[in-house]
Scaffold this motif. Structure first.
Motif, PDB file in Angstrom:
ATOM      1  N   VAL A  27       0.771  -1.097   0.071  1.00 45.19           N
ATOM      2  CA  VAL A  27       0.040  -0.123   0.215  1.00 45.19           C
ATOM      3  C   VAL A  27       0.828   1.201   0.121  1.00 45.19           C
ATOM      4  O   VAL A  27       0.721   2.172  -0.640  1.00 45.19           O
ATOM      5  CB  VAL A  27      -0.932  -0.117   1.154  1.00 45.19           C
ATOM      6  N   GLU A  28       1.995   1.108   0.640  1.00 46.20           N
ATOM      7  CA  GLU A  28       2.891   2.207   0.968  1.00 46.20           C
ATOM      8  C   GLU A  28       3.600   2.627  -0.179  1.00 46.20           C
ATOM      9  O   GLU A  28       3.722   3.796  -0.716  1.00 46.20           O
ATOM     10  CB  GLU A  28       3.729   2.081   2.191  1.00 46.20           C
ATOM     11  N   SER A  29       3.973   1.608  -1.327  1.00 47.53           N
ATOM     12  CA  SER A  29       4.425   1.717  -2.378  1.00 47.53           C
ATOM     13  C   SER A  29       3.262   1.880  -3.760  1.00 47.53           C
ATOM     14  O   SER A  29       3.874   2.014  -4.880  1.00 47.53           O
ATOM     15  CB  SER A  29       5.209   0.460  -2.807  1.00 47.53           C
ATOM     16  N   ASN A  30       2.176   2.147  -3.100  1.00 44.83           N
ATOM     17  CA  ASN A  30       1.101   2.412  -4.107  1.00 44.83           C
ATOM     18  C   ASN A  30       0.776   1.122  -5.315  1.00 44.83           C
ATOM     19  O   ASN A  30       0.381   1.455  -6.398  1.00 44.83           O
ATOM     20  CB  ASN A  30       1.377   3.820  -5.167  1.00 44.83           C
ATOM     21  N   LEU A  31       1.629   0.011  -4.836  1.00 42.77           N
ATOM     22  CA  LEU A  31       1.033  -1.237  -5.528  1.00 42.77           C
ATOM     23  C   LEU A  31      -0.276  -1.624  -5.636  1.00 42.77           C
ATOM     24  O   LEU A  31      -0.951  -1.885  -6.498  1.00 42.77           O
ATOM     25  CB  LEU A  31       2.003  -2.237  -5.204  1.00 42.77           C
ATOM     26  N   VAL A  32      -0.920  -1.416  -4.343  1.00 48.19           N
ATOM     27  CA  VAL A  32      -2.341  -1.709  -4.203  1.00 48.19           C
ATOM     28  C   VAL A  32      -3.081  -0.258  -3.528  1.00 48.19           C
ATOM     29  O   VAL A  32      -2.576   0.222  -2.709  1.00 48.19           O
ATOM     30  CB  VAL A  32      -2.503  -2.795  -3.045  1.00 48.19           C
ATOM     31  N   PRO A  33      -4.076  -0.074  -4.352  1.00 48.02           N
ATOM     32  CA  PRO A  33      -4.620   1.333  -3.895  1.00 48.02           C
ATOM     33  C   PRO A  33      -5.262   1.297  -2.467  1.00 48.02           C
ATOM     34  O   PRO A  33      -5.856   0.037  -2.222  1.00 48.02           O
ATOM     35  CB  PRO A  33      -5.782   1.697  -4.870  1.00 48.02           C
ATOM     36  N   PRO A  34      -5.515   2.238  -1.801  1.00 52.46           N
ATOM     37  CA  PRO A  34      -5.825   2.372  -0.426  1.00 52.46           C
ATOM     38  C   PRO A  34      -7.525   1.697  -0.359  1.00 52.46           C
ATOM     39  O   PRO A  34      -7.554   1.149   0.841  1.00 52.46           O
ATOM     40  CB  PRO A  34      -5.646   3.479   0.312  1.00 52.46           C
ATOM     41  N   GLU A  35      -8.244   1.842  -1.318  1.00 49.78           N
ATOM     42  CA  GLU A  35      -9.401   1.440  -1.470  1.00 49.78           C
ATOM     43  C   GLU A  35      -9.732  -0.004  -1.217  1.00 49.78           C
ATOM     44  O   GLU A  35     -10.665  -0.465  -1.217  1.00 49.78           O
ATOM     45  CB  GLU A  35     -10.238   2.164  -2.567  1.00 49.78           C
ATOM     46  N   ARG A  36      -8.683  -0.627  -1.951  1.00 50.51           N
ATOM     47  CA  ARG A  36      -8.718  -2.067  -1.869  1.00 50.51           C
ATOM     48  C   ARG A  36      -7.963  -2.782  -0.775  1.00 50.51           C
ATOM     49  O   ARG A  36      -8.092  -4.048  -0.404  1.00 50.51           O
ATOM     50  CB  ARG A  36      -8.014  -2.862  -3.209  1.00 50.51           C
ATOM     51  N   SER A  37      -7.288  -2.286   0.081  1.00 57.19           N
ATOM     52  CA  SER A  37      -6.439  -2.742   1.156  1.00 57.19           C
ATOM     53  C   SER A  37      -6.931  -2.482   2.405  1.00 57.19           C
ATOM     54  O   SER A  37      -6.619  -3.158   3.384  1.00 57.19           O
ATOM     55  CB  SER A  37      -5.057  -1.855   1.142  1.00 57.19           C
ATOM     56  N   GLY A  38      -8.013  -1.781   2.654  1.00 57.77           N
ATOM     57  CA  GLY A  38      -8.497  -1.724   3.900  1.00 57.77           C
ATOM     58  C   GLY A  38      -8.108  -0.368   4.580  1.00 57.77           C
ATOM     59  O   GLY A  38      -8.689  -0.144   5.810  1.00 57.77           O
ATOM     60  N   VAL A  39      -7.533   0.410   4.113  1.00 54.36           N
ATOM     61  CA  VAL A  39      -6.856   1.912   4.432  1.00 54.36           C
ATOM     62  C   VAL A  39      -8.074   2.789   4.431  1.00 54.36           C
ATOM     63  O   VAL A  39      -8.499   3.494   5.318  1.00 54.36           O
ATOM     64  CB  VAL A  39      -5.753   2.250   3.857  1.00 54.36           C
ATOM     65  N   SER A  40      -8.718   2.677   3.173  1.00 53.85           N
ATOM     66  CA  SER A  40      -9.801   3.578   2.751  1.00 53.85           C
ATOM     67  C   SER A  40     -11.201   2.739   2.602  1.00 53.85           C
ATOM     68  O   SER A  40     -10.702   1.592   2.042  1.00 53.85           O
ATOM     69  CB  SER A  40      -9.595   4.496   1.790  1.00 53.85           C
ATOM     70  N   PRO A  41     -12.276   3.308   2.651  1.00 54.50           N
ATOM     71  CA  PRO A  41     -13.570   2.543   2.109  1.00 54.50           C
ATOM     72  C   PRO A  41     -13.495   2.421   0.507  1.00 54.50           C
ATOM     73  O   PRO A  41     -13.016   3.018   0.041  1.00 54.50           O
ATOM     74  CB  PRO A  41     -14.677   3.293   2.467  1.00 54.50           C
ATOM     75  N   PRO A  42     -13.781   1.332   0.033  1.00 49.40           N
ATOM     76  CA  PRO A  42     -14.137   0.776  -1.163  1.00 49.40           C
ATOM     77  C   PRO A  42     -14.858   2.011  -2.108  1.00 49.40           C
ATOM     78  O   PRO A  42     -15.867   2.558  -1.422  1.00 49.40           O
ATOM     79  CB  PRO A  42     -14.589  -0.490  -1.779  1.00 49.40           C
TER      80      PRO A  42
END
Length: 340
Positions: free
Chosen positions: A283-298
């Motif tokens: 997530v920190e490297s922007n490989l997975v967007p925050p909306e898919r990782s649980g950091v932000s809501p989809p």
């Protein structure tokens, strides 16, 4: 015309060696023979080529089923089974639209083999390596034709709403999720991910391939994440094909959750956690967007895509049912997993 074909099976084909259709060039020779019969009979009897093709395919199916019944419902394999692949090539070459006949062909192949891997391998691996992997040379010319053939049979399987039981899967599964026997009973999507082929992965997902069809761990999405974890490279140096596979998979799930180790799950009762809890660096490297990782809501748009696709899947309408929706073309492409 039926007399000509039936005489061929009763007299000439029955005298051929059992292994006569094991070689691809011999199957192609038989396809060419039937092609000549189809063209000649269609012209002589003033029929459509596809009508004559249907009769040729039905004759092959009758021959296979007759030998099956005579042997106590156990397939004799060899030429008695491989004649089905001659019929398969005829169906594809003449673009047979009779779903009842094509569905019957697929059902007969599955009854004897419990897999459709011979239809999948050419599209996944190409035509050069399939013989070494599974001992079978594809009946289609190249990878592009194999992909077109795979699409043709996926369309017919969906139109016929075909379901299959497999020892490697729980319950019944669709054509696109039938395990590949020579590849450790892995479902096709797992084989594609292991190879790292985003174009075939996208095709299978568009047709409704499930990331959780076999219920095994790790899931196909976790397989990709584990591959990234094993790489000792900087984030910007990840293999493009692997990145493309991940991006495609992320379009199919509302939120990525990963399985917790069994000993932790047994003690805590927590079986899955959001991706960020286990792979924060992605997530920190922007490989997975925050909306898919649980950091932000989809995003609501993405949640709607997942829900609409599930409804289309339940009604056997993927992917062609998307074209029937009265929405802008950009949204159709979004629903069809062609855009992030």
């Amino acid at each position: 015309m039926e007399v000509v074909i039936d005489c061929y099976f009763d007299q000439i084909f029955s005298e051929m060696e059992r292994s006569s259709l094991l070689s691809r060039y011999k199957r192609r020779a038989l396809v060419n023979y039937f092609t000549a019969i189809i063209q000649g009979c269609a012209k002589g009897e003033e029929l459509e080529n596809t009508d004559v093709c249907e009769r040729a395919v039905l004759a092959a199916l009758r021959y296979h089923n007759l030998t099956l019944v005579e042997n106590g419902s156990i397939c004799l394999l060899g030429k008695f089974h491989n004649v089905l692949y001659v019929a398969m090539k005829l169906c594809f070459d003449w673009e047979l639209r009779n779903n009842e006949i094509v569905s019957r062909l697929l059902n007969d192949i599955f009854y004897c083999e419990k897999t459709f891997e011979r239809i999948f391998v050419g599209a996944i691996f190409g035509t050069r390596v399939t013989h070494f992997l599974s001992g079978w040379k594809s009946d289609f010319e190249d990878r592009e034709e194999n992909i077109r053939a795979l699409i043709y049979f996926m369309d017919h399987a969906n139109s016929g709403r075909l379901l299959y039981s497999s020892p490697a899967s729980t319950g019944k599964c669709r054509f696109v999720d039938v395990p590949m026997e020579s590849y450790g009973q892995a479902i096709p999507i797992r084989v594609v991910i292991q190879l790292g082929s985003p174009d075939i992965l996208l095709l299978l997902l568009r047709y409704g391939a499930s990331s959780f069809a076999d219920g095994l761990s790790p899931s196909p999405l976790e397989m990709v994440l584990n591959k990234f974890s094993e790489l000792e490279v900087e984030p910007g140096q990840y293999p493009p094909q692997l990145v493309a596979c991940l991006r495609v998979l992320l379009r199919t799930v509302p939120l990525v959750r990963v399985n917790t180790p069994s000993h932790i799950a047994d003690r805590s009762g927590v079986e899955t956690v959001p991706l960020y809890d286990q792979y924060p660096k992605f997530v920190e490297s922007n490989l997975v967007p925050p909306e898919r990782s649980g950091v932000s809501p989809p995003e609501l748009k993405h949640l709607c895509r997942c829900r609409v696709r599930q409804s289309l899947f339940d009604n056997w309408a993927l992917p062609h049912g998307i074209k029937e929706l009265r929405i802008p073309q950009s949204l159709r492409e979004y629903l069809d997993l062609l855009a992030d």
